[in-house]
Design an enzyme around this catalytic site. Structure first.
Site, PDB file in Angstrom:
ATOM      1  N   HIS A  33       4.636  19.542  62.759  1.00 13.17           N
ATOM      2  CA  HIS A  33       4.361  19.306  61.347  1.00 13.17           C
ATOM      3  C   HIS A  33       5.324  20.059  60.429  1.00 13.17           C
ATOM      4  CE1 HIS A  33       0.897  16.936  62.235  1.00 13.17           C
ATOM      5  NE2 HIS A  33       0.302  17.923  62.881  1.00 13.17           N
ATOM      6  N   HIS A  38      -3.126  11.691  60.059  1.00 12.99           N
ATOM      7  CA  HIS A  38      -3.634  10.587  60.886  1.00 12.99           C
ATOM      8  C   HIS A  38      -3.988   9.358  60.069  1.00 12.99           C
ATOM      9  CE1 HIS A  38      -4.915  13.651  64.226  1.00 12.99           C
ATOM     10  NE2 HIS A  38      -3.608  13.588  64.032  1.00 12.99           N
ATOM     11  N   HIS A  93      27.532  11.427  12.910  1.00 14.69           N
ATOM     12  CA  HIS A  93      27.262  12.236  14.106  1.00 14.69           C
ATOM     13  C   HIS A  93      28.582  12.595  14.785  1.00 14.69           C
ATOM     14  CE1 HIS A  93      25.398  13.254  18.096  1.00 14.69           C
ATOM     15  NE2 HIS A  93      24.498  13.775  17.275  1.00 14.69           N
TER      16      HIS A  93
END
Length: 463
Positions: free
Chosen positions: A288, A79, A366
């Protein structure tokens, strides 16, 4: 037209009783900063724990939408959240000294009045809005309850309810624009059927209930024993049933007040999505459970959409900051300067880019046979982009250094290869305070999310 976020101007308190506990409750609404959203604070507990109004925290939907985080609960959250959404509020702190807000009259009316009395204040940040582009739905096969969300120019809601009883049959309610919430929806009160009231009384619930905060529809014969229980529960000397089938002398605000209250609940429950919605909701037999299940589904879709929503920029346009202007702000230099341009910069976000070339120093060692940009350098690049954001808050950025404090939820989704153009987007999670920047960062390449991380850094003046 862009819209700004809103909060309230000053704090304001309301007091009443919790519907189910019957305890006296004081709730204080307070202004909240940009991008804060809605959050409850249990001031009656040690440490004043915070429960954000998010769908992920829904644990129970019996007689209300109940949230729980780290064992701390908030009951019947919908609410007050509906009132905030209905008045176009984005950020609000809700302090409460019990587990549930005061029920007041069972509607959002008193919360709306409190927010208006506190005043509404525009904030210096754009709203976050989910624009619905395709139909999204959720159906509870057991009950037949269904929610559908479809594209629309603004947030609209239609509820259709059918309780299968003679006293309260099929009802519909529609809200065409959220600006009508106050007059058309906010005063719609919660309701229940007599058989539900009996069950709640047996479970020692609705201790805070009376005939002023819940409409009771009498769907069965009122026995003498039930009459005595209701008199005791509602502290009445006499209870009667009116011709319209409503217990006692309560007068309906609207003939379809039940459908309007269900619409109110939908707004409050979908507030748990955490952002405004631009779309039309059609809810058939909402409750709900189905509301919050839909909110959880929508939250996940929004999160996925955010990750895959690659920013689109014309890289042929002059940048907001070029490499020379970036070096005037950041202390980094090649080979550890990992952003080439800044495309956008505001008080709450920054967008930058980097062209990844084969002659990058890190490719030498890398995986030289199959060069891949190291993930740690992708994080560093996102952090440097965020560094522009935090250093833009001081007048002399050349006199500051930026240091990592924390990184969380780091994820790498795709390889970054020579020839890729990386786009970085960093959004503040909380406002910058004391030189501390807490942000959500994303990196994109080739139309895909390649990395993401929650980063925290602090600027420190060079001594």
């Amino acid at each position: 037209m862009s819209k700004k976020q809103k909060t309230i101007q000053s704090e304001i308190s309301l007091s009443g009783v919790g519907l189910h506990t019957g305890n006296n409750v004081t709730m204080t609404l307070k202004p909240a900063p940009i991008n804060h959203g809605f959050a409850f604070v249990r001031v009656d507990l040690e440490g004043k724990p915070v429960i954000e109004a998010r769908a992920e925290y829904v644990v129970n939907t019996q007689r209300g939408t109940n949230l729980e985080k780290n064992g701390v609960q908030i009951q019947t959250s919908e609410h007050v959240l509906a009132a905030a959404v209905g008045l176009d509020i984005d950020n609000l702190i809700i302090e409460i000294n019990a587990s549930e807000p005061p029920i007041m009259d069972g509607s959002s009316k008193f919360f709306v009045e409190a927010i208006e009395k506190a005043g509404i204040q525009e904030q210096n940040a754009q709203i976050e809005e989910y624009i619905v582009k395709e139909i999204i739905s959720y159906k509870d096969e057991e009950t037949g309850s269904e929610i559908i969300l479809m594209p629309s120019d603004e947030y609209q809601i239609t509820t259709m309810v059918d309780f299968g009883t003679k006293i309260l049959g099929t009802q519909n309610a529609t809200l065409d624009t959220i600006s009508d919430f106050k007059t058309e929806i906010s005063a719609a009160r919660t309701f229940s059927f007599l058989h539900e009231i009996e069950m709640l009384l047996e479970k020692d619930l609705i201790k805070g209930g009376d005939l002023n905060n819940a409409i009771v529809y009498v769907d069965k014969e009122l026995s003498d024993s039930t009459m005595q229980k209701l008199k005791s529960a509602f502290k009445k000397d006499k209870i009667s049933v009116k011709p319209n089938g409503i217990l006692d002398n309560l007068t309906l605000h609207w003939a379809n007040e039940a459908a309007r209250h269900k619409l109110l609940d939908v707004i409050g429950d979908l507030a748990l999505v955490g952002m405004r919605i631009r779309g039309k909701v059609i809810a058939n037999k909402p409750g709900h459970f189905v509301n919050t299940q839909f909110a959880k589904k929508l939250s996940k879709l929004i999160k996925l959409d955010k990750r895959n929503n690659v920013p689109q920029y014309d890289l042929n346009e002059p940048p907001l900051l070029d490499i020379h202007q970036i070096m005037d702000i950041l202390p980094h230099r090649p080979p550890f300067l990992l952003i080439d341009r800044i495309i956008e910069l505001s008080e709450s976000h920054v967008v930058g880019m980097k062209n990844v070339t084969i002659n990058e120093g890190f490719f030498v060692g890398h995986f030289p046979g199959a060069p891949v940009m190291p993930g740690v350098l992708q994080v560093e690049a996102m952090a440097q982009c965020g560094g522009i954001l935090v250093l833009s808050t001081v007048p002399d950025p050349e006199n500051y250094l930026t240091y990592f404090m924390k990184m969380d939820n780091v994820k790498f989704k795709q390889k970054v290869l020579p020839g890729d153009t990386l786009i970085f987007k960093c959004d503040l999670i909380t406002p910058i305070r004391r030189g501390i920047c807490h942000m959500q960062a994303y990196a994109y390449a080739n139309g895909k999310l390649v990395a993401e991380a929650e980063l925290m850094a602090q600027i420190s003046k060079i001594k």
